[in-house]
Write a protein that holds these residues in place. Structure first.
Motif, mmCIF file in Angstrom:
data_model
loop_
_atom_site.group_PDB
_atom_site.id
_atom_site.type_symbol
_atom_site.label_atom_id
_atom_site.label_comp_id
_atom_site.label_asym_id
_atom_site.label_seq_id
_atom_site.Cartn_x
_atom_site.Cartn_y
_atom_site.Cartn_z
ATOM 1 N N GLY A 91 -12.363 -44.072 22.047
ATOM 2 C CA GLY A 91 -11.173 -44.018 21.202
ATOM 3 C C GLY A 91 -10.005 -43.206 21.699
ATOM 4 N N ALA A 92 -10.120 -42.561 22.859
ATOM 5 C CA ALA A 92 -8.981 -41.807 23.376
ATOM 6 C C ALA A 92 -7.845 -42.764 23.742
ATOM 7 C CB ALA A 92 -9.390 -40.992 24.595
ATOM 8 N N THR A 93 -6.636 -42.428 23.320
ATOM 9 C CA THR A 93 -5.476 -43.294 23.576
ATOM 10 C C THR A 93 -4.496 -42.678 24.571
ATOM 11 O OG1 THR A 93 -4.297 -42.322 21.688
ATOM 12 C CG2 THR A 93 -5.612 -44.301 21.268
ATOM 13 N N GLN A 94 -4.796 -41.444 25.028
ATOM 14 C CA GLN A 94 -3.936 -40.745 25.970
ATOM 15 C C GLN A 94 -4.811 -40.069 27.022
ATOM 16 O OE1 GLN A 94 -0.501 -38.766 23.341
ATOM 17 N NE2 GLN A 94 -2.529 -38.339 22.528
ATOM 18 N N LEU A 95 -4.291 -39.989 28.234
ATOM 19 C CA LEU A 95 -4.968 -39.270 29.303
ATOM 20 C C LEU A 95 -3.996 -38.253 29.876
ATOM 21 C CD1 LEU A 95 -7.348 -38.916 31.345
ATOM 22 C CD2 LEU A 95 -6.207 -40.633 32.775
ATOM 23 N N VAL A 96 -4.405 -36.983 29.877
ATOM 24 C CA VAL A 96 -3.605 -35.926 30.482
ATOM 25 C C VAL A 96 -4.380 -35.393 31.680
ATOM 26 C CG1 VAL A 96 -2.498 -33.687 30.203
ATOM 27 C CG2 VAL A 96 -2.562 -35.290 28.278
ATOM 28 N N ILE A 97 -3.753 -35.439 32.862
ATOM 29 C CA ILE A 97 -4.372 -34.949 34.088
ATOM 30 C C ILE A 97 -3.677 -33.646 34.457
ATOM 31 C CG2 ILE A 97 -5.031 -35.492 36.453
ATOM 32 C CD1 ILE A 97 -4.557 -38.453 35.787
ATOM 33 N N LEU A 98 -4.392 -32.550 34.326
ATOM 34 C CA LEU A 98 -3.839 -31.223 34.566
ATOM 35 C C LEU A 98 -3.992 -30.849 36.037
ATOM 36 C CD1 LEU A 98 -5.454 -29.595 31.428
ATOM 37 C CD2 LEU A 98 -3.029 -30.102 31.695
ATOM 38 N N VAL A 115 -3.215 -47.216 27.897
ATOM 39 C CA VAL A 115 -3.398 -45.786 27.655
ATOM 40 C C VAL A 115 -2.212 -45.051 28.269
ATOM 41 C CG1 VAL A 115 -4.834 -43.773 28.155
ATOM 42 C CG2 VAL A 115 -5.903 -45.975 27.620
ATOM 43 N N LYS A 116 -1.611 -44.139 27.526
ATOM 44 C CA LYS A 116 -0.493 -43.373 28.062
ATOM 45 C C LYS A 116 -1.038 -42.249 28.932
ATOM 46 C CE LYS A 116 4.061 -41.646 27.004
ATOM 47 N NZ LYS A 116 5.131 -41.519 25.997
ATOM 48 N N THR A 166 -7.175 -37.453 22.799
ATOM 49 C CA THR A 166 -6.745 -37.357 24.194
ATOM 50 C C THR A 166 -7.950 -37.122 25.087
ATOM 51 O OG1 THR A 166 -4.606 -36.402 23.565
ATOM 52 C CG2 THR A 166 -5.326 -36.042 25.827
ATOM 53 N N CYS A 167 -7.944 -37.736 26.253
ATOM 54 C CA CYS A 167 -8.885 -37.395 27.311
ATOM 55 C C CYS A 167 -8.143 -36.495 28.300
ATOM 56 C CB CYS A 167 -9.399 -38.652 28.020
ATOM 57 S SG CYS A 167 -10.506 -38.300 29.406
ATOM 58 N N TRP A 168 -8.692 -35.325 28.539
ATOM 59 C CA TRP A 168 -8.103 -34.363 29.460
ATOM 60 C C TRP A 168 -8.947 -34.289 30.724
ATOM 61 C CZ3 TRP A 168 -3.759 -31.596 27.625
ATOM 62 C CH2 TRP A 168 -3.556 -31.635 26.239
ATOM 63 N N ILE A 169 -8.320 -34.343 31.883
ATOM 64 C CA ILE A 169 -9.002 -34.117 33.161
ATOM 65 C C ILE A 169 -8.487 -32.806 33.746
ATOM 66 C CG2 ILE A 169 -9.422 -34.929 35.507
ATOM 67 C CD1 ILE A 169 -8.974 -37.766 34.555
ATOM 68 N N TRP A 170 -9.424 -31.902 34.030
ATOM 69 C CA TRP A 170 -9.088 -30.612 34.659
ATOM 70 C C TRP A 170 -9.945 -30.543 35.923
ATOM 71 C CZ3 TRP A 170 -9.152 -25.505 31.320
ATOM 72 C CH2 TRP A 170 -8.076 -24.703 31.713
ATOM 73 N N GLU A 171 -9.514 -31.231 36.948
ATOM 74 C CA GLU A 171 -10.298 -31.408 38.178
ATOM 75 C C GLU A 171 -9.727 -30.548 39.305
ATOM 76 O OE1 GLU A 171 -11.605 -35.070 41.212
ATOM 77 O OE2 GLU A 171 -10.043 -35.389 39.710
ATOM 78 N N ALA A 194 -6.771 -33.725 19.163
ATOM 79 C CA ALA A 194 -7.188 -34.275 17.870
ATOM 80 C C ALA A 194 -8.696 -34.507 17.872
ATOM 81 C CB ALA A 194 -6.448 -35.590 17.614
ATOM 82 N N PRO A 195 -9.307 -34.626 16.710
ATOM 83 C CA PRO A 195 -10.740 -34.958 16.658
ATOM 84 C C PRO A 195 -11.029 -36.210 17.496
ATOM 85 C CG PRO A 195 -9.963 -34.364 14.482
ATOM 86 C CD PRO A 195 -8.738 -34.425 15.355
ATOM 87 N N GLY A 196 -12.117 -36.155 18.238
ATOM 88 C CA GLY A 196 -12.476 -37.271 19.107
ATOM 89 C C GLY A 196 -11.934 -37.148 20.521
ATOM 90 N N SER A 197 -11.277 -36.025 20.811
ATOM 91 C CA SER A 197 -10.758 -35.804 22.161
ATOM 92 C C SER A 197 -11.881 -35.362 23.101
ATOM 93 C CB SER A 197 -9.651 -34.748 22.144
ATOM 94 O OG SER A 197 -8.509 -35.205 21.451
ATOM 95 N N THR A 198 -11.669 -35.599 24.394
ATOM 96 C CA THR A 198 -12.640 -35.241 25.433
ATOM 97 C C THR A 198 -11.962 -34.396 26.492
ATOM 98 O OG1 THR A 198 -13.918 -37.289 25.136
ATOM 99 C CG2 THR A 198 -14.187 -36.140 27.230
ATOM 100 N N LEU A 199 -12.639 -33.330 26.911
ATOM 101 C CA LEU A 199 -12.157 -32.492 28.007
ATOM 102 C C LEU A 199 -13.180 -32.544 29.133
ATOM 103 C CD1 LEU A 199 -10.333 -30.396 29.360
ATOM 104 C CD2 LEU A 199 -11.470 -28.626 27.982
ATOM 105 N N ILE A 200 -12.714 -32.919 30.324
ATOM 106 C CA ILE A 200 -13.561 -33.011 31.511
ATOM 107 C C ILE A 200 -13.136 -31.886 32.457
ATOM 108 C CG2 ILE A 200 -14.303 -34.479 33.433
ATOM 109 C CD1 ILE A 200 -13.128 -36.869 31.677
#
Length: 276
Positions: A91-98, A115-116, A166-171, A194-200
């Motif tokens: 359900g993530a609709t956004q991807l943020v790559i840090l 996906v934005k 949001t799905c967050w990538i911290w690679e 938001a609820p349902g977000s994922t942090l990698i």
């Protein structure tokens, strides 16, 4: 990254992906054609030389080290790609790559259609990346200088919606940060999740790989922080993220390369996947 210079470690990682794309990895069907696009001219010459040696069946320390590098980067990439696909399916609709560096996911992952994608990084690295994008469609770049602006400020300006998962990538980032800076950034991430977000989160445990530490220190980007899995879980839990999975290089090797890759020297590399 040092001063106003583009990140050298980001180029190092792109080179590893390019080697894997050229077939030097034990990860079957690994493909990342974007990696070559982001290489410097010197990097492209080095890649071509290694490809030629591999095709000719040349045996030597150079080719073997290139295979190890390709495997470690390809395995880490495959593990994170899988987590991103799961987050999008969830359900993530956004991807943020840090600290996006020369990441190519916005162009090579079909799952991200619709996906934005926000790529957050220092202006020097993003500026260099933009010069190489004539061959690729445009992406959403979010330049940031943490000395001048906060993560929330730049993401608000870029149109990130904190009310959507949001799905967050911290690679390849947190090992270069102090614990205090990491935790402050983590709090900022949590405040926009938001609820349902994922942090990698890709992180390192304590290790004694002297030459690896020395290499990164010599290029001006020393690795200064490490965590145990328990410490990382505690930091994530403190801001409302629950770890669903924490895996290491050996796990990725078994899952994506049938245990064939010789990556023991990367045993300190880990990925935690956490959700709100």
């Amino acid at each position: 990254m040092k001063g106003e210079r583009p990140s050298r470690t980001a180029h190092f990682v792109a080179h590893g992906r390019a080697l894997a794309d050229a077939g030097l990895s034990h990860v079957p069907d690994f493909h990342d054609p974007t990696a070559r696009v982001f290489l410097s001219e010197k990097g492209k010459r080095s890649l071509a030389k290694t490809e030629h040696a591999a095709r000719e069946g040349t045996r030597g320390i150079g080719v073997e080290m290139a295979r190890v590098m390709a495997d470690m980067i390809a395995l880490r990439t495959a593990a994170i790609d899988t987590a991103v696909r799961d987050a999008i399916a969830g359900g993530a609709t956004q991807l943020v790559i840090l600290g996006a560096g020369y990441d190519g996911r916005a162009w090579r992952m079909p799952e991200l259609a619709g996906v934005k994608v926000f790529e957050v990084d220092h202006p020097a690295t993003q500026g260099e990346k933009r010069t190489r994008l004539a061959e690729l469609p445009p992406a959403s770049f979010v330049p940031i200088d943490f000395k001048l602006e906060s993560l929330g400020t730049v993401l608000d300006r870029a149109g990130h919606n904190r009310s959507s998962p949001t799905c967050w990538i911290w690679e390849g980032v947190v090992m270069y940060l102090t614990r205090d800076v990491m935790r402050a950034t983590l709090a900022g991430i949590a405040g926009r999740s938001a609820p349902g977000s994922t942090l990698i989160v890709n992180y390192h445990t304590v290790h004694r790989r002297f030459f690896a530490r020395l290499m990164f220190r010599l290029i001006g980007e020393p690795q200064i922080s490490a965590w145990t899995p328990e410490e990382m879980a505690a930091d994530l839990r403190s801001v409302g993220f629950a770890v669903r999975e924490d895996s290491a290089m050996a796990d990725w090797n078994d899952r994506f390369a049938q245990g064939m890759a010789k990556v023991e020297r990367g045993s300190y590399m880990r990925i935690a996947i956490a959700r709100t």
